[in-house]
Design a protein around this motif. Structure first.
Motif, mmCIF file in Angstrom:
data_model
loop_
_atom_site.group_PDB
_atom_site.id
_atom_site.type_symbol
_atom_site.label_atom_id
_atom_site.label_comp_id
_atom_site.label_asym_id
_atom_site.label_seq_id
_atom_site.Cartn_x
_atom_site.Cartn_y
_atom_site.Cartn_z
ATOM 1 N N ASP A 92 1.089 -0.943 0.232
ATOM 2 C CA ASP A 92 0.148 -0.083 -0.147
ATOM 3 C C ASP A 92 0.818 1.178 -0.299
ATOM 4 O O ASP A 92 0.277 2.328 -0.322
ATOM 5 N N LEU A 93 2.281 1.164 0.097
ATOM 6 C CA LEU A 93 3.112 2.453 0.757
ATOM 7 C C LEU A 93 3.628 2.692 -1.294
ATOM 8 O O LEU A 93 4.482 3.419 -0.783
ATOM 9 N N LEU A 94 3.641 1.978 -1.490
ATOM 10 C CA LEU A 94 3.960 1.939 -3.290
ATOM 11 C C LEU A 94 3.374 2.772 -4.189
ATOM 12 O O LEU A 94 1.868 2.746 -3.441
ATOM 13 N N ASP A 95 3.361 3.241 -5.602
ATOM 14 C CA ASP A 95 2.946 3.920 -6.492
ATOM 15 C C ASP A 95 1.957 3.266 -6.907
ATOM 16 O O ASP A 95 2.461 1.816 -7.273
ATOM 17 N N ALA A 96 1.252 3.001 -7.809
ATOM 18 C CA ALA A 96 0.464 1.975 -9.047
ATOM 19 C C ALA A 96 1.114 1.305 -9.602
ATOM 20 O O ALA A 96 1.205 0.518 -9.805
ATOM 21 N N ASP A 97 2.263 1.949 -10.493
ATOM 22 C CA ASP A 97 2.908 1.296 -11.365
ATOM 23 C C ASP A 97 3.982 0.744 -10.457
ATOM 24 O O ASP A 97 4.435 -0.910 -10.937
ATOM 25 N N GLY A 98 4.503 0.265 -9.140
ATOM 26 C CA GLY A 98 4.992 -0.010 -8.463
ATOM 27 C C GLY A 98 4.274 -1.394 -8.489
ATOM 28 O O GLY A 98 5.045 -2.751 -7.735
ATOM 29 N N ARG A 99 3.283 -1.173 -7.805
ATOM 30 C CA ARG A 99 1.829 -2.357 -6.933
ATOM 31 C C ARG A 99 2.526 -2.984 -7.905
ATOM 32 O O ARG A 99 1.923 -4.230 -7.983
ATOM 33 N N GLU A 100 2.156 -3.196 -9.260
ATOM 34 C CA GLU A 100 1.331 -3.502 -10.467
ATOM 35 C C GLU A 100 2.526 -3.840 -10.858
ATOM 36 O O GLU A 100 2.302 -5.703 -11.273
ATOM 37 N N GLY A 101 3.762 -3.712 -10.793
ATOM 38 C CA GLY A 101 5.396 -4.747 -11.718
ATOM 39 C C GLY A 101 4.884 -5.586 -10.909
ATOM 40 O O GLY A 101 5.753 -6.331 -10.813
#
Length: 427
Positions: free
Chosen positions: A330-339
């Motif tokens: 939950d602390l990552l941005d959307a791109d980081g989470r998806e990757g």
């Protein structure tokens, strides 16, 4: 009206020591190392961290750690800021500590001393308290002065070498050795009690799942989410010191024992590795290890290596099943989470989750259940008449398919897992 004690004004110094061979330079990024040291300091409520500094260090000076010019410069800065305690993020020799204290007119703790302070503040169980005292005595044995006196205004201190208010106490090494022997005997009794508890658990067919990871990775938050327990879970290093165990029913209906353990940390003092081995015994007997990582941390890869090195030091090999749990999604941005989620979906041993929101926990628990579902094998066992207790245990486990009585005793046809067989042998 009772006057509140003011917290001690503390300053954190991180000596960034230059490697003599750049090709073998394994230093962590100094900014990340400093942030961790500040987090360590803030884990003690008695401290008010008023500043922090990275000090580039071409080479270590044996008497003062720093050169004379840098020592004077830092001393003037600390005086201007009215600092009462300096935390040096690294090891200090007793001579360096004493000389710097005299030069700067403040109390000083090195990394080991600070971690010992935190551990003494966190220890809850009898075993934890004994382990901290043993580790502190081993550390104290090399010092001629008491390192933690400055904190006694806020709390009682460890209390085994003199009382509050004492300063510059010369340690009697023989007395310390005698105390260590006494503590070791007490700890042996506590460990025997834990062995009895472990033997009792051997009678229960529950696998043990141990949560391990770098300190502040979110293990306790995950533990609380899964068990509904109220383990101390704060954004604070070493929030959990003593292991906590709870029975958990997985979505599949399978029961397991979940164990939360003390967080690991780089450069953990050798005194603590030895003293806390008993605390980590739950990891040694685990059927599955969940390595929880703070995947949002900039130093997450280095932290993971530190954890694996400590597990190897404990003698935990590849034969113990383990999953890597990438927490704080939950602390990552959307791109980081998806990757990360894409990477995790391609692996059977990596899981991207958020212990706070619960995201990804269903997939993790499903795989945990599958990993702990062992294949069953058929076996015929002959028990003598005198082994009625073992026979009763087998029936309690529901593994007896058929029983026959012979001249020698009970002949049993069993259908059981390797784990049940192992626990039967431990009876």
């Amino acid at each position: 009206m009772e006057r509140q004690e003011q917290p001690t004004r503390a300053w954190v110094l991180h000596p960034d020591i230059k490697s003599s061979d750049p090709r073998k330079d394994t230093r962590r990024a100094p900014q990340h190392a400093l942030e961790e040291a500040v987090s360590l300091a803030r884990a003690l409520p008695a401290l008010d961290v008023v500043g922090q500094t990275i000090v580039p260090l071409p080479k270590v000076r044996p008497g003062y750690l720093f050169g004379s010019g840098k020592t004077n410069e830092l001393g003037n800065m600390l005086a201007d800021q009215e600092v009462e305690l300096v935390l040096v993020d690294g090891p200090l020799t007793p001579v360096q500590q004493r000389n710097l204290e005299k030069s700067w007119g403040v109390k000083i703790l090195d990394r080991t001393g600070l971690i010992l302070e935190i551990f003494s503040d966190r220890a809850q169980t009898r075993e934890g308290v004994l382990q901290v005292e043993m580790a502190a005595l081993s550390y104290q044995r090399t010092r001629l002065v008491r390192a933690w006196t400055h904190l006694e205004r806020q709390r009682g201190g460890l209390g085994f070498v003199g009382g509050p208010g004492e300063t510059q106490i010369e340690a009697d090494r023989r007395a310390i050795d005698d105390q260590i022997v006494r503590l070791r005997r007490q700890l042996d009794k506590v460990v025997k009690t834990r062995d009895l508890h472990r033997s009792a658990r051997a009678k229960v067919p529950y696998p043990i799942v141990a949560l391990v990871g770098y300190t502040n990775a979110g293990k306790s938050t995950l533990f609380n989410h899964l068990t509904g327990a109220d383990v101390m879970a704060k954004d604070m290093l070493f929030a959990t010191l003593d292991p906590t165990m709870r029975a958990v029913t997985l979505p599949s209906g399978k029961d397991v024992i979940l164990s939360d353990t003390v967080g690991f940390i780089s450069e953990l003092p050798t005194e603590l590795v030895a003293s806390f081995r008993a605390t980590l015994e739950e990891v040694l007997s685990a059927d599955l290890i969940l390595h929880v990582r703070d995947i949002s941390h900039p130093d997450t890869e280095t932290q993971a290596k530190d954890v694996e090195e400590i597990l190897a030091t404990l003698g935990i090999g590849e034969e113990t099943k383990r999953f890597e749990v990438w927490n704080k999604l939950d602390l990552l941005d959307a791109d980081g989470r998806e990757g990360l989620q894409i990477r995790a979906e391609r692996s059977d041993e990596h899981f991207a989750i958020s212990a706070v929101t619960g995201h990804g926990l269903d997939d993790l628990l499903t795989q945990v259940s599958e990993a702990l579902t062992d294949p069953k094998t058929e076996e015929t066992l002959l028990l003598p008449w005198s082994d009625g207790r073992k026979r009763a245990w087998l029936f309690d486990q529901g593994v007896v398919e058929e029983e026959r009585q012979t001249e020698e005793g009970f002949e049993l046809d069993l259908l059981w897992t390797a784990r049940q067989k192992k626990r039967f042998r431990e009876l």
